[in-house]
Each structure stands twice: as C-alpha cells, then as structure tokens.
Design a protein around this motif. Structure first.
Motif, short mmCIF file in Angstrom:
data_model
loop_
_atom_site.label_atom_id
_atom_site.label_comp_id
_atom_site.label_asym_id
_atom_site.label_seq_id
_atom_site.Cartn_x
_atom_site.Cartn_y
_atom_site.Cartn_z
N LYS B 174 0.83 -1.20 0.00
CA LYS B 174 0.00 0.00 0.00
C LYS B 174 0.87 1.26 0.00
CE LYS B 174 -4.16 -0.54 1.88
NZ LYS B 174 -5.11 -0.65 2.99
N ALA B 175 1.99 1.20 0.76
CA ALA B 175 2.91 2.34 0.76
C ALA B 175 3.52 2.54 -0.62
CB ALA B 175 4.01 2.13 1.80
N LEU B 176 3.82 1.43 -1.29
CA LEU B 176 4.36 1.51 -2.67
C LEU B 176 3.35 2.18 -3.60
CD1 LEU B 176 6.98 0.52 -3.97
CD2 LEU B 176 5.80 -1.53 -4.66
N LEU B 177 2.05 1.84 -3.42
CA LEU B 177 0.99 2.44 -4.24
C LEU B 177 0.94 3.95 -4.02
CD1 LEU B 177 -1.60 2.02 -5.99
CD2 LEU B 177 -2.83 1.91 -3.84
N PHE B 178 0.96 4.38 -2.73
CA PHE B 178 0.86 5.81 -2.44
C PHE B 178 2.07 6.56 -2.98
CE2 PHE B 178 -2.25 4.71 0.95
CZ PHE B 178 -3.25 5.55 0.51
N ARG B 179 3.27 5.92 -2.88
CA ARG B 179 4.47 6.56 -3.40
C ARG B 179 4.38 6.74 -4.90
NH1 ARG B 179 9.96 4.65 -5.26
NH2 ARG B 179 8.41 3.61 -6.53
N SER B 180 3.82 5.72 -5.59
CA SER B 180 3.66 5.83 -7.04
C SER B 180 2.67 6.93 -7.40
CB SER B 180 3.19 4.50 -7.62
OG SER B 180 4.08 3.48 -7.26
N ILE B 181 1.61 7.09 -6.57
CA ILE B 181 0.67 8.19 -6.82
C ILE B 181 1.37 9.53 -6.71
CG2 ILE B 181 -1.34 9.38 -5.85
CD1 ILE B 181 -2.49 6.68 -5.15
N GLY B 182 2.25 9.68 -5.70
CA GLY B 182 2.99 10.92 -5.55
C GLY B 182 3.88 11.21 -6.74
N LEU B 183 4.63 10.19 -7.19
CA LEU B 183 5.53 10.40 -8.34
C LEU B 183 4.74 10.72 -9.60
CD1 LEU B 183 8.13 7.59 -7.71
CD2 LEU B 183 8.47 10.03 -7.52
N LEU B 184 3.57 10.04 -9.78
CA LEU B 184 2.72 10.30 -10.94
C LEU B 184 2.21 11.74 -10.90
CD1 LEU B 184 1.58 8.57 -13.28
CD2 LEU B 184 -0.52 8.41 -11.96
N GLY B 185 1.87 12.21 -9.69
CA GLY B 185 1.41 13.59 -9.54
C GLY B 185 2.47 14.58 -9.96
N ILE B 186 3.75 14.31 -9.55
CA ILE B 186 4.85 15.20 -9.95
C ILE B 186 4.97 15.22 -11.47
CG2 ILE B 186 7.34 15.50 -9.87
CD1 ILE B 186 7.27 14.38 -7.07
N ALA B 187 4.90 14.02 -12.10
CA ALA B 187 5.05 13.95 -13.56
C ALA B 187 3.93 14.71 -14.26
CB ALA B 187 5.07 12.49 -14.00
N ILE B 188 2.68 14.52 -13.77
CA ILE B 188 1.55 15.18 -14.44
C ILE B 188 1.62 16.69 -14.27
CG2 ILE B 188 -0.95 15.47 -14.32
CD1 ILE B 188 -1.20 12.53 -13.85
N THR B 189 2.00 17.15 -13.04
CA THR B 189 2.08 18.60 -12.83
C THR B 189 3.13 19.23 -13.72
OG1 THR B 189 1.56 18.11 -10.53
CG2 THR B 189 2.19 20.34 -11.03
N SER B 190 4.25 18.50 -13.98
CA SER B 190 5.31 19.11 -14.77
C SER B 190 4.92 19.25 -16.24
CB SER B 190 6.60 18.31 -14.63
OG SER B 190 6.41 17.01 -15.13
N ILE B 191 3.98 18.42 -16.73
CA ILE B 191 3.61 18.56 -18.15
C ILE B 191 2.15 18.98 -18.33
CG2 ILE B 191 5.31 16.91 -19.02
CD1 ILE B 191 3.02 14.87 -19.16
N ALA B 192 1.48 19.42 -17.25
CA ALA B 192 0.05 19.73 -17.34
C ALA B 192 -0.21 20.85 -18.34
CB ALA B 192 -0.47 20.12 -15.96
N LEU B 193 0.58 21.95 -18.22
CA LEU B 193 0.34 23.09 -19.12
C LEU B 193 0.66 22.72 -20.56
CD1 LEU B 193 1.54 26.19 -17.15
CD2 LEU B 193 -0.75 25.35 -17.52
#
Lengths: 85, 268, 132
Positions: B174-193
């Motif tokens: 479950k911790a691995l899942l949450f960590r992956s969500i965090g990394l995915l969030g960073i990736a999406i925020t960097s290319i959102a615009l």
C-alpha cells in the motif's frame, strides 16, 4: 551587541561539532559513536539556524538527528556492536 | 600506530592543505562573503515581482521557488535518484513477506510511552501537512514535510512493534501504491500546461509555472487574495506524499526479523 | 569592512569545517568497521553541506542578514529593494535541501548493502574478511 552574541554562538557550535566528530570516529562502541554523530549533526543544525537557513534546519532536524541514527541503530542491532581490529 | 595509518594521515593532511590553499586563493570567492553573488540577487529580485510579470514565480519563498521553478529539472532528476535508491533497497528484499501477528498489546514499551506516542501520532502528521501546504509562503516544502512525517513511522515501529503498521492498514504494497501516486502527480504537474497547450494550439514549456512572453498559459497564482504560488503548491503536496511513503517502505523492510530474511535470501 | 571579531569567528568556523573533513576522511580510509565508515560518510556530507551554506552567507556589517523569505505584503518596489539588500543567497540552500534528502535515501541503500554483507560473510570488519 547582537552581532557579537551570534558570532560567539557560531564559534561555540563549530568547536563542539569538531569534538563530537573526533569522539564519534575514536569510539569503539558503535552505539556511542552513533550518539556522538547525532550530537555533531545537531550542532550543524544550530549552525544552519545561525547562518539564516530555516529550510535546511527543518529538513536537518528530522533527517540527521532522527532518521539516520535510527537506521544506524537498526544496522548495528542486526550486525556487530563493537568495532575490533 | 601502524605504518599504513601514518601514510593515510599524511596524505589526508596534504589533501586538506591543498584544498585550503585553493580556497584561500579565492576559488570560492571571498571568504567570509561580504555580499551575495549577482545570480542570487536576480533570484531574490524575481521571487515575487509584480513589475516583471513574465519572469517571476509569484511565491513568497525564494528557496522553494528555486527548487521547483527556476531549477525544477534538477529537482526532477534528484527525485529520480531517490526513486532508484528506494527501488534498489526493495530489490534486495525480493520474496520476503511480512507476517501478521494479531496481538500487539503485549509487545513494545510501557503504557506511558504508548500513550504519549498515540498523541504524537496525530500531532506530527498535522505539523508535516502544514509545512508541506505552506511551503511557498513560509520555510518548508515537500522534502521537509516528508522527512518530518517519516519520524512517526520510526516512532510507531520502536514504541509499539513492527506489526503495528501492517495491522492498521499500512502494508508495504500500500505504501508503494501511495508513493507511485505521488511520483505520478509530480510527472503530471510538470507537463500539465504542455497538455492543455496542445489542445488549445498555443506555446508552452515543460515545467512552466507562470505565463512567459510567448507562452500565455499559467497556473493560478492568486485566488481570492490567497497566494497559491502556482504549481509550487501541487509539487510540494506530491513530493510530500512520495518522500513520506518511500521512507515508510524502507523502514518497514528494515524492521523485518533477520532469521526470516536469511531463510529467503540465502536459500532461494 | 568586516570587524576583527567577525573575521575571527569566520576563521574558526572555516577551520572547524576543514578539521571535520579530515576526521571524516580518516574514518572512511582507516577504520575497519563498515558501520563506522558509514558514520564517517554522514559526517563528510554534513561538512560539505555546511561549507555550501557558509559560501552563501552575507557576513554581518553592523546588522544581521535576513533569511530568504518575503515577510511583508503588499510587495512594493521598496520592500523588494530592502529584501535583495539584506537576504542571504537562496541558491546553496536549495541545492543542500535536495542533497540532504537524497543523501538519506543513499545512506539507507548503503545500510541495506552492509546488512547483506553481514549475511554473506558473517562480519562487517573488512580486515577479517580479507584474511579468509
């Protein structure tokens, strides 16, 4: 006056960190060495506070005084406690 | 003292003296520094500058704006190093499963220590969330908040037992899942615009926060007189999640008993 | 110009950093235990970080500098002018901030490798392993 007080504190922290680092390397008992290393890290955190870096203090107190000694204690518990020749 | 020790000490002294000679000649600029460098003055000047709207970050804190805007790609690659170190640690423990022992009442330290820790189990995450969400206004940010939150994990493992977290629903996967969500969030925020710009047919850059001269899109920086700092808020939040749960995985692995791991890693 | 006491304090701090660097290097090269080497590596990285912060500091001439955070709203030209003339350099702080967290992740990985080493050889003393 405030400037002289701040610089005196900075000097004291620097000297204490040298003493703690020396004891950490000399000590045979690794648990005591970890405690000395934590004292040295706490002195560095205070130096960062005096040098106007509040961000670094916020990250340094949990990492260097809390987590790294915890990791090292876990490692010492799983391996050897005394450093022999 | 042995002969090898003398040689080591002598070479260290020579190394330190040559380093000191280089700095005394001015390799790092004047020491003690009287004034900051020109690049630092530019960074300080552009942190919250309404007079040059195409260059500024619109956040009140210079350190966080350097970490996630001016030099954002540096931080992205450092996050990649962090990701690789955690993955390598997990790879050493492949095939080891955590067991569940239901009775945690008898394990751990005394009831006094447990009661005090129960209070800090709520207080420390509150402090770390505040540090993460105010990272663009006051000293703090994602890295600091993640490290502070990890202290809770270490405390609960030491004071209660190593079964405390898995029983209450925070297992390794479950911790691995949450960590992956965090990394995915960073990736999406960097290319959102960039993604929005492709749809609208205008220019945009990777890691763009505020509008530039030839790229009109920007994250919201001021909502109802509250300073949001654009993308800094999202980056701090997701980095907080990634760092906190990444360290959680490592401490859960460190707390597994040695006999069990030895049986798996040595035989299998 | 910096007064004499400030100059003395600066030299003591820089000297202590160099001495700590030497102690940490001795620990890495000459001590036999791998755990002691790991402790020495943390001292070495602490020293390097402190040196970076020290280079970004603005040494006090009459008044102390400020941390790199704007505390006045609204931000006018006058506020910005005082801010740029009193705040310390934020760039070394940003670099050290990420370096500390990444350093913790790398330290954890080295700790796992030391534990695995102990599982394989039954000791963390490099001299004993070499004699086998």
């Amino acid at each position: 006056m405030l400037e002289i007080f701040t610089l005196t504190l900075l000097t004291l922290f620097a000297i204490t960190s040298v003493v703690a680092a020396y004891l950490a390397i000399r000590e045979r008992d690794l648990v005591k060495a970890v405690v000395y290393s934590a004292i040295q890290s706490a002195m560095y955190a205070l130096i960062y506070y005096v040098l106007m870096a509040p961000d670094i203090v916020l990250v340094y107190i949990p990492v260097s005084v809390g987590l790294i000694p915890a990791v090292l204690l876990f490692v010492i518990k799983k391996t050897e406690r005394y450093e022999g020749d | 003292m042995k002969k090898a020790d003398v040689f080591v000490i002598a070479s260290i002294i020579v190394f330190i003296l040559s380093l000191a000679y280089i700095t005394a000649l001015g390799g790092l600029g004047p020491l003690p520094p009287i004034n900051v460098r020109r690049i630092a003055i530019n960074y300080l000047n552009l942190t919250y500058n309404t007079f040059t709207p195409y260059l500024t970050v619109f956040a009140l804190e210079s350190v966080t704006s350097i970490v996630w805007d001016f030099r954002g790609l540096d931080t992205l690659y450092e996050t990649a190093v962090f990701y690789a170190a955690i993955i390598a640690s997990i790879a050493l423990y492949r095939g080891v499963y955590m067991d569940f022992k239901k009775n945690t009442e008898k394990t751990g330290l005394s009831p006094i220590a447990k009661t005090v820790t129960r209070i800090s189990l709520i207080l420390i995450p509150t402090v770390s969330a505040s540090v993460a969400l105010h990272g663009h206004l006051t000293p703090g940010g994602g890295f600091q908040a993640g490290s502070i939150a990890t202290v809770v994990i270490v405390l609960s493992i030491i004071i209660f037992s190593r079964y405390f977290l898995p029983i209450h629903g925070l297992s390794k996967n479950k911790a691995l899942l949450f960590r992956s969500i965090g990394l995915l969030g960073i990736a999406i925020t960097s290319i959102a615009l960039l993604l929005i710009a492709i749809v609208l047919g205008v220019n945009a850059y990777i890691f763009q926060n505020q509008a530039k001269i030839d790229a009109p899109l920007s994250f919201p920086s001021l909502v109802d007189n509250y300073i949001l700092g654009g993308s800094l808020l999202f980056f701090n939040l997701f980095e907080f999640i990634a760092v906190a749960f990444g360290f959680t995985i490592v401490f859960l692995l460190l707390s597994i008993s040695e006999e069990k791991v030895k049986k798996v890693t040595m035989d299998g | 110009m910096v007064n004499e006491y400030a100059l003395f304090a600066a030299y003591v701090v820089v000297l202590s950093l160099y001495v700590n660097l030497g102690i940490a290097l001795y620990g890495i090269f000459a001590r036999p235990s791998l755990v002691k080497k790991l402790i020495a590596i943390t001292i070495l990285s602490d020293t390097a970080n402190a040196f970076a912060i020290l280079v970004g500091y603005r040494w006090p001439i009459g008044k102390l500098p400020k941390p790199p955070v704007i505390t006045e709203l609204p931000v006018t030209r006058k506020v910005l002018e005082t801010y740029t003339s009193t705040a310390v350099d934020p760039l070394p702080q940003a670099l050290v901030l990420t370096a500390v967290v990444i350093g913790l992740a790398v330290t954890l990985f080295i700790a796992f490798i030391i534990i695995q080493y102990y599982r394989l050889y039954g000791t963390v003393n490099i001299h004993k392993v070499r004699r086998r």
